[in-house]
Enzyme design. Structure first.
Site, PDB file in Angstrom:
ATOM      1  N   ASP A  42      62.928  65.520 -54.492  1.00 33.87           N
ATOM      2  CA  ASP A  42      62.575  65.706 -53.280  1.00 33.87           C
ATOM      3  C   ASP A  42      61.547  64.404 -52.816  1.00 33.87           C
ATOM      4  O   ASP A  42      61.026  63.600 -53.894  1.00 33.87           O
ATOM      5  CB  ASP A  42      62.046  67.050 -52.759  1.00 33.87           C
ATOM      6  CG  ASP A  42      62.011  67.424 -51.304  1.00 33.87           C
ATOM      7  OD1 ASP A  42      62.229  66.575 -50.553  1.00 33.87           O
ATOM      8  OD2 ASP A  42      61.676  68.726 -51.201  1.00 33.87           O
TER       9      ASP A  42
ATOM     10  N   TRP B 143      65.737  62.760 -47.574  1.00 38.96           N
ATOM     11  CA  TRP B 143      65.867  62.985 -45.999  1.00 38.96           C
ATOM     12  C   TRP B 143      66.303  61.890 -44.987  1.00 38.96           C
ATOM     13  O   TRP B 143      66.153  61.794 -43.926  1.00 38.96           O
ATOM     14  CB  TRP B 143      64.572  63.453 -45.437  1.00 38.96           C
ATOM     15  CG  TRP B 143      63.802  64.308 -46.237  1.00 38.96           C
ATOM     16  CD1 TRP B 143      64.247  65.655 -46.896  1.00 38.96           C
ATOM     17  CD2 TRP B 143      62.328  64.305 -46.463  1.00 38.96           C
ATOM     18  NE1 TRP B 143      63.093  65.862 -47.590  1.00 38.96           N
ATOM     19  CE2 TRP B 143      61.929  65.499 -47.467  1.00 38.96           C
ATOM     20  CE3 TRP B 143      61.394  63.147 -46.031  1.00 38.96           C
ATOM     21  CZ2 TRP B 143      60.620  65.734 -47.728  1.00 38.96           C
ATOM     22  CZ3 TRP B 143      59.975  63.792 -46.666  1.00 38.96           C
ATOM     23  CH2 TRP B 143      59.662  64.820 -47.347  1.00 38.96           C
TER      24      TRP B 143
ATOM     25  N   ASP C 293      66.176  68.496 -43.231  1.00 43.02           N
ATOM     26  CA  ASP C 293      66.825  69.887 -43.579  1.00 43.02           C
ATOM     27  C   ASP C 293      67.764  70.312 -42.258  1.00 43.02           C
ATOM     28  O   ASP C 293      67.391  70.454 -41.009  1.00 43.02           O
ATOM     29  CB  ASP C 293      65.670  70.788 -43.597  1.00 43.02           C
ATOM     30  CG  ASP C 293      65.018  70.532 -45.225  1.00 43.02           C
ATOM     31  OD1 ASP C 293      64.812  69.253 -45.402  1.00 43.02           O
ATOM     32  OD2 ASP C 293      64.064  71.441 -45.255  1.00 43.02           O
TER      33      ASP C 293
END
Ligand code: GAL
Length: 392
Positions: free
Chosen positions: A133, A168, A190
């Site tokens: 992440d 992302w 998300d």
């Protein structure tokens, strides 16, 4: 770069599995993961091809050991090697999560500057998949630098580990994800269990993500490296199952039509399919959807092409992609408020037309017919018809 990843064709087709985040959020425990592994087998999902069980954020203790190694939290009392064994014993593969910053998104210790140490831990524990992440302090290092550091660490260890970059889509990872050793890279924020999200609320809906995927470069997408539009929100959200662990920020579940559209497009995009639902309370509808072998064959087609729109702009959309057998998958999507017929022709979709006759198979029903080239499907609002077209 030449890597053992490429020579062993890791992620030759998009990874299929389950991830703990949507169902369990930060409350995840070792017994939830064991139950998920058992349920993946019992529901027939393993048999259908889903193989990774990935523990997302919050598995680690608040403190590292004195060397900076990650330690499992008290919710994982038997430790990660034992949990990996449990997953492996069921014929599955085991994944973990950490972040390319000083902390994870939920504030746990992460891996920036300790990539080698952590990659070695993961290899020792038997980790097969790492979701990496983008939270925490980046210490002034750019994304390519931070993701390269973990890519090199994973390559250096004596275990094949799928490297799932979760940045992302902020720095166009579709342009560099493959070069830093990544096997997939999140292309968007998300996804949550909604059709559309308001701009001021958390996450994106299915239609929001599709709009973005239509515009994202797919040049690097293919065997060994995949654009990732995020986990499947089929069976997530309140009332979709009996789970008591619904994350607070997930709203109403998708309708059946929206769920069909979601799966059809993730397969057409050749996306990694990571199920977000609590597998111990999956509805029959969701289980049948997720195990649809005609859809999974489109996702897992060896060519690995990301489907693209042939026709968009009004409420009737047609998207398609070439398949390894010389045919194509064609999706007919209705964004309007009323049912309608949507039509196209083999010459207008992504395939080498030129045959006299084509076989058409409706991927939802299995019904087959023949055509000389015209294709037309009746589609309900927000639903998607998807067919496989094969030259005869
Ligand atoms: C986000 C990520 C999610 C989930 C979450 C955990 O950054 O996009 O998929 O991993 O962090 O905190």
């Amino acid at each position: 770069m030449t890597t053992h990843h490429e020579t062993t064709r890791l992620a030759a087709t998009p990874p299929l599995g389950w991830n703990s985040w949507n169902a369990f959020s930060c409350e995840v425990t070792e017994s939830d993961i064991r139950a998920a592994a058992d349920a993946l087998v019992d529901t027939g999902l393993r048999e259908a091809g889903y193989e990774y069980i990935v523990v997302d954020d919050c598995w680690m203790a608040a403190e590292t050991d004195s060397e900076g190694r990650l330690q499992p939290s008290a919710e994982f009392p038997n430790g990660m090697a034992a949990l990996a064994d449990y997953v492996h014993d069921r014929g599955l593969k085991f994944g973990l999560y950490t972040s390319a910053g000083t902390e994870t998104c939920q504030g746990y210790p992460a891996s920036l500057g300790r990539e080698q140490l952590h990659a070695e831990q993961f290899a020792e524990w038997g980790v097969d998949y790492l979701k990496y992440d983008n939270c925490g302090d980046h210490r002034g290092r750019d994304a390519i630098d931070r993701y390269t550091a973990m890519g090199e660490a994973l390559e250096s260890v004596d275990r094949k580990i799928v490297y799932s970059i979760c940045e992302w889509g902020q720095n166009r990872p579709w342009e560099w994800g493959r070069n830093v050793g990544g096997h997939c890279w999140r292309a968007t924020d998300d996804l949550v269990a909604k059709w559309r999200a308001d701009p001021d609320e958390f996450g994106l809906g299915v239609a929001d993500v599709l709009d973005r995927m239509a515009a994202i470069d797919a040049a690097a997408h293919g065997p060994g490296g995949w654009n990732d539009p995020d986990m499947l929100q089929i069976g997530t959200g309140p009332n979709s199952g009996q789970s008591e662990h619904e994350p607070v920020d997930v709203q109403r579940p998708l309708t059946k039509a929206e769920r069909r559209t979601h799966l059809a497009f993730w397969c057409l995009l050749a996306a990694p399919l990571m199920i977000g639902a609590d597998l111990t309370s999956l509805s029959t509808f969701d289980r049948e959807l997720l195990t649809n072998e005609r859809l999974l064959a489109i996702d897992q087609d060896p060519l690995g092409i990301q489907g693209t729109p042939d026709q968009r702009g009004d409420d009737a959309e047609v998207w398609s992609k070439r398949l390894a057998d010389g045919g194509a998958a064609v999706a007919f999507h209705n964004r309007g408020d009323a049912g309608r017929e949507i039509s196209t022709h083999v010459s207008a979709v992504d395939m080498a037309a030129g045959a006299d006759r084509y076989r058409v198979c409706d991927c939802w029903t299995g019904t087959e017919w023949e055509t000389g080239g015209s294709l037309a499907m009746t589609v309900e609002p927000r639903d998607t018809a998807i067919v496989r077209v094969t030259p005869k």
